[in-house]
Scaffold this active site. Structure first.
Site, PDB file in Angstrom:
ATOM      1  N   PRO A 131      12.084  -7.514 -19.545  1.00 39.56           N
ATOM      2  CG  PRO A 131      11.939  -5.179 -19.523  1.00 39.56           C
ATOM      3  CD  PRO A 131      12.919  -6.296 -19.465  1.00 39.56           C
ATOM      4  CG  ASP A 176      15.494  -6.357 -22.983  1.00 36.58           C
ATOM      5  OD1 ASP A 176      14.716  -5.555 -22.426  1.00 36.58           O
ATOM      6  OD2 ASP A 176      16.593  -6.701 -22.513  1.00 36.58           O
ATOM      7  CG  HIS A 177       9.092  -2.780 -24.162  1.00 38.58           C
ATOM      8  ND1 HIS A 177       9.511  -1.770 -24.997  1.00 38.58           N
ATOM      9  CD2 HIS A 177       7.741  -2.665 -24.099  1.00 38.58           C
ATOM     10  CE1 HIS A 177       8.465  -1.069 -25.408  1.00 38.58           C
ATOM     11  NE2 HIS A 177       7.389  -1.595 -24.879  1.00 38.58           N
ATOM     12  NE  ARG A 178      16.149  -4.796 -19.820  1.00 38.35           N
ATOM     13  CZ  ARG A 178      17.158  -5.513 -19.353  1.00 38.35           C
ATOM     14  NH1 ARG A 178      17.682  -5.222 -18.189  1.00 38.35           N
ATOM     15  NH2 ARG A 178      17.638  -6.533 -20.035  1.00 38.35           N
TER      16      ARG A 178
END
Ligand code: CAO
Length: 450
Positions: free
Chosen positions: A246, A422-424
Site C-alpha cells: 500500500p 509502505d504504509h504497513r
C-alpha cells in the site's frame, strides 16, 4: 577412493541434447543426485544428476556440446558413500549456501533481487496456510512447515529472478527434484490464474483481471518485439511491489542553495581528484542520517511470520537509467563513507550498470533506494517501493523559487523530494518526519557531520 565416469543417464527418449549450463567444476564436492549439467531437449531443460556422492575430478564437456545417453561427461572421485535422502537434503542446503552461482546476501531476509527466501526459512504456520483457489486450473499448496526444497543452484537462481516461491513448486525431476520447467510452469499458471481473476494462494496477488489487447493493426502499422529478460524481470518486480505494497507518497522541498554553493566550490578539487561531485552523494549522506534517526524506515516486513526485520546496516540502492532498462546497484555502509568516496563509488557503479558489468552481489542488500531524475527534469513523481525495502526517495530537478523569509521573498534553490513508503511499515507522521529531516539535513549540510 575410486574414480568413476559420469555418464549421461536415460534421457527419456531424447536422442541428442545440448549442454546449456555446467553447474560444477573440478574440486567441487557433490552428493548423489546433485545437478552436474543442464541440458536442453526439444521439450524441456533438464539437470543431469551426479551418479553418486564424491568430488568432481573433471568435466570434459562444454556449453554448446551435443551429448547423448551413455556419453561420458566427466569423472568423479567417489568415496563409495551412496547418499540417502538425508544427504540429498544436505546437498540442497549446500547449494543454498555455497555453490549458488550468484553470491547470496548475508542477511537471508533481504534480497532486493526478489529471492526465494521462503524456500530457506521455515514455512508459514499451519493456521496461515493458504488454500488452493477453486479455479479449475492448476493450483499450488502452501508448503508444509519444515518441508525441504529439492532444487539445484540454477533452478534456485531462476526462481529468484522470476520471484517464484520454490516451496510451492511441484518437482517433476528424479526424487521430486524441481527442474527449470517446473518453475516456468508454476509462473505461467500463476499468471494465467491472475488473469482469470483467481486469487493465487499465498502470493498476495489481488487477482485483478488481465488487460485484453485489441488487434492494434486495425488502427495502423505495428511491429512486435520480444521483451528483453531485464524488462520482463523488472516488469514482474514492479507489478509485485505495486500489488503487494500500500503506497503513499510524501512530498517536500529542500532548500539546497547553500549545499549547491558548497558543491560547486568543490569543483576544482574534484577535477584534481578525477571525481565529479554531483548532488547525489549529499542525498546519500542525508538519507543515511535520516535512516539512522528514524530506524522504522530501515526494516523489512515478514508478513508470513508477522515479524519486523530491523536492519543494523545502512546500504542504499541508486536507480540507474541504462540503455537496457533500470538497474539498482547498492552502496554499502553509506553512513561510514565520506562524500568523495560516495561520489566515486556511485559514479563507478552507475558506469558498471550502463556497461552491463554489475555483479549480482552489487545489486543486493539495499535498505532503501534513491531514484534521482534531477539531472533530467520534472517537479515530482511517485516512485514504486523496491520491496522488501519499505521506502524509496524520488528526487526531481532543483529549481529557483521565491521563498518567504518572514520579511521578503528570497530566491532559493529548492529540491523537490518525493518519498514513497509502505504504509504497513511506516505511518504518515513518520514519513513527514523523514522528509523534514532530509530537508533539514540538506538545508544545512553541517548537520550531516553531527
Ligand atoms: N536537480 C538539478 N540538477 C541535478 C540534480 C537535481 N536534483 N541532480 C543532478 N543534477 C545535475 C548534476 O549536478 C549534473 O549537472 P552538471 O553536469 O552541470 O554538474 C547533471 O544533473 C547530471 O547529473 P548525473 O545524472 O550525471 O549524476 P547524478 O549523480 O545526479 O545521478 C544517476 C546519477 C545514476 C542517479 C543518474 O545518472 C541516473 O541514472 N538517473 C536516472 C534514474 C532513474 O531512471 N530513475 C527512475 C527510476 S523509476 O523508473
Amino acid at each position: 577412493m575410486s574414480e568413476q565416469e559420469i555418464r549421461v543417464p536415460d534421457l527419456g527418449g531424447a536422442d541428442e541434447v545440448e549442454v546449456i549450463e555446467i553447474l560444477v567444476s573440478a574440486g567441487d564436492s557433490v552428493a548423489e543426485e546433485d545437478p552436474i549439467l543442464t541440458v536442453e531437449t526439444d521439450k524441456a531443460s533438464v539437470e543431469l544428476p551426479s551418479p553418486s556422492a564424491g568430488k568432481i575430478v573433471k568435466i570434459i564437456v562444454k556449453v554448446g556440446d551435443k551429448i547423448k545417453e551413455g556419453d561420458v561427461v566427466g569423472m568423479l572421485s567417489s568415496d563409495g558413500a551412496s547418499s540417502d535422502g538425508a544427504s540429498d537434503d544436505a546437498s540442497d542446503d549446500a547449494s543454498d549456501n555455497n555453490s549458488a552461482p550468484e553470491p547470496e546476501p548475508k542477511a537471508k531476509d533481504d534480497a532486493p533481487a526478489k529471492s526465494d527466501d521462503s524456500a530457506r526459512k521455515p514455512a508459514a504456520a499451519s493456521d496461515n496456510k493458504a488454500k488452493p483457489a477453486d479455479t479449475g486450473s492448476v493450483t499450488y499448496e502452501a508448503p508444509a512447515a519444515g518441508s525441504k526444497v529439492h532444487a539445484g543452484p540454477a533452478v534456485r537462481k531462476l526462481a529468484r529472478e522470476l520471484g517464484a516461491d520454490l516451496a510451492r513448486v511441484k518437482g517433476s525431476g528424479p526424487k521430486s527434484r524441481i527442474i527449470k520447467d517446473d518453475v516456468h510452469g508454476y509462473v505461467k499458471d500463476q499468471l494465467q490464474q491472475a488473469q482469470q481473476g483467481a486469487v493465487v494462494p499465498g502470493t498476495g496477488s489481488s487477482g485483478i483481471p488481465g488487460v485484453k489487447l485489441p488487434d492494434f493493426s486495425q488502427f495502423g502499422e505495428v511491429e512486435r518485439e520480444g521483451m528483453s529478460r531485464m524488462m520482463s524481470v523488472t516488469a514482474l518486480n514492479m507489478h509485485r511491489s505495486w500489488l503487494n505494497v500500500p503506497h503513499v507518497t510524501q512530498f517536500e522541498d529542500a532548500d539546497i542553495s547553500d549545499m549547491e554553493d558548497f558543491r560547486k566550490s568543490l569543483k576544482p578539487l574534484g577535477e584534481k581528484k578525477g571525481v565529479k561531485m554531483t548532488p547525489l552523494p549529499f542525498m546519500l549522506k542525508a538519507c543515511a542520517a535520516a535512516l539512522a534517526e528514524l530506524p522504522q524506515f530501515n526494516v523489512a516486513l515478514d508478513m508470513d511470520r508477522k515479524e519486523v526485520v530491523h536492519k543494523k546496516y545502512i546500504h542504499i540502492g541508486i536507480a540507474v537509467d541504462t540503455p537496457y532498462g533500470l538497474m539498482v546497484p547498492v552502496i554499502r555502509n553509506v553512513d561510514q563513507k565520506g562524500l568523495w568516496e560516495l561520489a566515486a563509488e556511485s559514479a563507478e557503479l552507475a558506469q558498471k550498470a550502463r556497461d552491463k558489468k554489475l555483479k549480482p552481489a552489487e545489486m543486493q542488500g539495499a535498505c532503501f533506494t534513491i531514484t534521482s531524475l534531477g539531472g533530467i527534469g520534472g517537479t515530482a513523481f511517485t516512485p514504486i517501493v523496491n520491496t522488501p525495502e519499505v521506502a524509496i526517495l524520488g528526487v526531481s530537478k532543483a529549481a529557483m523559487k521565491p521563498v518567504w523569509d518572514g520579511k521578503a521573498f528570497q530566491p532559493r534553490l529548492m529540491l523537490p523530494l518525493s518519498l514513497s513508503y509502505d504504509h504497513r511499515a511506516v505511518n504518515g507522521a513518520d514519513a513527514a518526519r523523514f522528509t523534514s529531516a532530509l530537508a533539514r539535513l540538506m538545508g544545512d549540510i553541517r548537520t550531516l557531520l553531527l
